[in-house]
Scaffold this motif. Structure first.
Motif, mmCIF file in Angstrom:
data_model
loop_
_atom_site.group_PDB
_atom_site.id
_atom_site.type_symbol
_atom_site.label_atom_id
_atom_site.label_comp_id
_atom_site.label_asym_id
_atom_site.label_seq_id
_atom_site.Cartn_x
_atom_site.Cartn_y
_atom_site.Cartn_z
ATOM 1 N N PRO A 68 21.872 -35.372 -18.374
ATOM 2 C CA PRO A 68 20.856 -36.186 -19.055
ATOM 3 C C PRO A 68 20.749 -37.573 -18.420
ATOM 4 O O PRO A 68 21.756 -38.242 -18.183
ATOM 5 C CB PRO A 68 21.379 -36.264 -20.492
ATOM 6 N N GLY A 69 19.503 -37.967 -18.118
ATOM 7 C CA GLY A 69 19.269 -39.268 -17.508
ATOM 8 C C GLY A 69 19.378 -39.285 -16.002
ATOM 9 O O GLY A 69 18.989 -40.277 -15.363
ATOM 10 N N GLN A 70 19.890 -38.219 -15.394
ATOM 11 C CA GLN A 70 19.990 -38.170 -13.934
ATOM 12 C C GLN A 70 18.600 -37.991 -13.336
ATOM 13 O O GLN A 70 17.833 -37.125 -13.777
ATOM 14 C CB GLN A 70 20.903 -37.024 -13.507
ATOM 15 N N PRO A 71 18.212 -38.798 -12.338
ATOM 16 C CA PRO A 71 16.850 -38.714 -11.815
ATOM 17 C C PRO A 71 16.618 -37.485 -10.944
ATOM 18 O O PRO A 71 17.544 -36.893 -10.397
ATOM 19 C CB PRO A 71 16.705 -39.991 -10.988
ATOM 20 N N ALA A 72 15.347 -37.137 -10.843
ATOM 21 C CA ALA A 72 14.898 -36.063 -9.953
ATOM 22 C C ALA A 72 13.624 -36.545 -9.272
ATOM 23 O O ALA A 72 13.055 -37.587 -9.623
ATOM 24 C CB ALA A 72 14.654 -34.782 -10.734
ATOM 25 N N TYR A 73 13.170 -35.780 -8.290
ATOM 26 C CA TYR A 73 11.927 -36.123 -7.609
ATOM 27 C C TYR A 73 10.754 -35.520 -8.376
ATOM 28 O O TYR A 73 10.722 -34.303 -8.619
ATOM 29 C CB TYR A 73 11.925 -35.573 -6.183
ATOM 30 N N TRP A 74 9.790 -36.364 -8.729
ATOM 31 C CA TRP A 74 8.584 -35.921 -9.433
ATOM 32 C C TRP A 74 7.395 -36.026 -8.485
ATOM 33 O O TRP A 74 7.252 -37.022 -7.759
ATOM 34 C CB TRP A 74 8.347 -36.791 -10.665
ATOM 35 N N LEU A 75 6.565 -35.006 -8.484
ATOM 36 C CA LEU A 75 5.435 -34.948 -7.554
ATOM 37 C C LEU A 75 4.244 -34.283 -8.229
ATOM 38 O O LEU A 75 4.377 -33.216 -8.828
ATOM 39 C CB LEU A 75 5.832 -34.152 -6.301
ATOM 40 N N THR A 76 3.069 -34.926 -8.117
ATOM 41 C CA THR A 76 1.825 -34.349 -8.631
ATOM 42 C C THR A 76 0.838 -34.228 -7.481
ATOM 43 O O THR A 76 0.613 -35.196 -6.743
ATOM 44 C CB THR A 76 1.206 -35.219 -9.730
ATOM 45 N N ARG A 77 0.233 -33.029 -7.349
ATOM 46 C CA ARG A 77 -0.711 -32.798 -6.247
ATOM 47 C C ARG A 77 -1.915 -32.001 -6.743
ATOM 48 O O ARG A 77 -1.799 -31.192 -7.665
ATOM 49 C CB ARG A 77 -0.028 -32.031 -5.111
ATOM 50 N N LEU A 78 -3.051 -32.231 -6.094
ATOM 51 C CA LEU A 78 -4.263 -31.450 -6.321
ATOM 52 C C LEU A 78 -4.413 -30.495 -5.157
ATOM 53 O O LEU A 78 -4.426 -30.902 -3.999
ATOM 54 C CB LEU A 78 -5.487 -32.367 -6.417
ATOM 55 N N ARG A 79 -4.554 -29.197 -5.469
ATOM 56 C CA ARG A 79 -4.654 -28.175 -4.429
ATOM 57 C C ARG A 79 -6.092 -27.658 -4.366
ATOM 58 O O ARG A 79 -6.692 -27.324 -5.397
ATOM 59 C CB ARG A 79 -3.706 -27.005 -4.711
ATOM 60 N N LYS A 80 -6.628 -27.578 -3.147
ATOM 61 C CA LYS A 80 -7.999 -27.134 -2.931
ATOM 62 C C LYS A 80 -8.022 -25.982 -1.930
ATOM 63 O O LYS A 80 -7.099 -25.814 -1.129
ATOM 64 C CB LYS A 80 -8.868 -28.280 -2.392
ATOM 65 N N ALA A 81 -9.097 -25.207 -1.975
ATOM 66 C CA ALA A 81 -9.338 -24.156 -0.985
ATOM 67 C C ALA A 81 -10.799 -24.229 -0.578
ATOM 68 O O ALA A 81 -11.686 -24.208 -1.436
ATOM 69 C CB ALA A 81 -9.006 -22.784 -1.550
ATOM 70 N N ASP A 82 -11.038 -24.366 0.721
ATOM 71 C CA ASP A 82 -12.399 -24.548 1.239
ATOM 72 C C ASP A 82 -13.108 -25.693 0.515
ATOM 73 O O ASP A 82 -14.308 -25.629 0.226
ATOM 74 C CB ASP A 82 -13.213 -23.257 1.125
#
Length: 258
Positions: free
Chosen positions: A128-142
Motif C-alpha cells: 500500500p502506497g508504493q508507487p507504480a507507473y501510470w500511463l494513459t494513451r489514445l489508440r487509433k487505426a487508420d
C-alpha cells in the motif's frame, strides 16, 4: 455548394421523401465515402435536395439506427467504421492492427509515477502506497480513434519505462529494453456507458456503449501490468470459440428436483 441537379430532385409520390433521401444517403455512405468519413452537413443536404431539415434528420436517423452512420456531437455525422473482431490472445494493439492491414497510431495523454488504487496494487503485488507507473494513451487505426488505455506497470519490472517512446508498442518496448515477454494474462470483459472524458476522446456521445477490457499480465510468474482499455462499442465485437468440458456428453444437464 453545387447547384441542385435533376438527379438530386426528390419526387412527390407514394414513397416519402425521407425514405428517398435515406436510400440516396445509403448509396453515398457505402459507395462514395470511406469508413469514418464525414457526411455533408444537414444544411447542405437540405439545400441540395430541397427538403426540410426535419426530413434530413429523419433519413439520417434511420441510417444511424441501422448502424451505417454515427453522429458525433459538435462534429457532424460520419460513416460507421467496420467492426474489428477482438482476438482474445496476448498481443499488443499495434501488432493486432498491423496484422489486419490497418495503420496503428498512439497518442500519449499522460503518464506519472503514483500510488495505484488498492485493487491494482494488489494485482501488481505492491505494498500500500508504493508507487507504480501510470500511463494513459489514445489508440487509433487508420486515423480513427478506437480505444482509450489507462494502465499501471510495475516499476521493478521495467525501471525507467516512462522515459521511453511511449507511442510505440509497449510489449515491444518491454521485450527490447528489459527482455520481458508477457506469457500469461487474465482478461475480464464488461460493458460500460462512455463518461464525458472518454466519449470526447473516442468521438462518441456520452453514454455510448463501450467494451471494457481489464488485463493483468505476467512474465515469469511476476505481475507486470494492470491495464484497462475502453473500446468503441460501434467498432468492436468479441468472438470466442467454445467447447464443452472434457468428458461432457454435450447434452444439457438434467434438472435436479429440489
Amino acid at each position: 455548394m453545387a447547384q441542385r441537379s435533376a438527379a438530386d430532385t426528390l419526387l412527390d409520390g407514394p414513397t416519402p421523401k425521407h425514405a428517398q433521401l435515406r436510400e440516396i444517403l445509403r448509396e453515398i455512405a457505402t459507395r462514395e465515402l470511406r469508413p469514418g468519413s464525414a457526411l455533408p452537413s444537414e444544411r447542405d443536404l437540405t439545400l441540395r435536395y430541397g427538403v426540410s431539415r426535419l426530413t434530413v434528420r429523419e433519413a439520417i436517423g434511420q441510417l444511424v439506427a441501422e448502424g451505417l452512420l454515427v453522429r458525433v456531437r459538435g462534429k457532424g455525422t460520419f460513416t460507421a467504421l467496420p467492426r474489428v473482431d477482438v482476438r482474445l490472445h496476448l498481443t499488443s494493439f499495434t501488432e493486432d492492427m498491423r496484422s489486419r492491414g490497418l495503420e496503428p497510431e498512439t497518442a500519449v495523454l499522460g503518464h506519472a509515477e503514483l500510488p495505484p488504487p488498492p485493487d491494482t496494487a494488489e494485482a501488481l503485488g505492491l505494498a500500500p502506497g508504493q508507487p507504480a507507473y501510470w500511463l494513459t494513451r489514445l489508440r487509433k487505426a487508420d486515423g480513427a480513434p478506437l480505444a482509450v488505455e489507462r494502465g499501471w506497470f510495475h516499476p521493478g519490472a521495467a525501471p525507467g519505462l516512462l522515459d521511453l517512446d511511449l507511442t510505440e508498442s509497449l510489449y515491444s518496448l518491454l521485450d527490447l529494453h528489459y527482455g520481458i515477454r508477457l506469457e500469461h494474462a487474465m482478461q475480464t470483459v464488461l460493458a460500460e456507458g462512455a463518461d464525458a472524458e472518454t466519449a470526447a476522446l473516442l468521438g462518441v456521445r456520452p453514454g455510448s456503449p463501450l467494451l471494457v477490457f481489464r488485463r493483468i499480465s505476467t512474465a515469469r510468474d511476476a505481475p507486470v501490468e494492470d491495464t484497462r482499455s475502453w473500446y468503441r462499442g460501434d467498432a468492436y465485437q468479441v468472438t470466442m470459440p467454445l467447447r464443452t468440458q472434457a468428458g461432457s456428453t454435450g447434452r444439457p444437464p438434467e434438472e435436479v428436483a429440489p
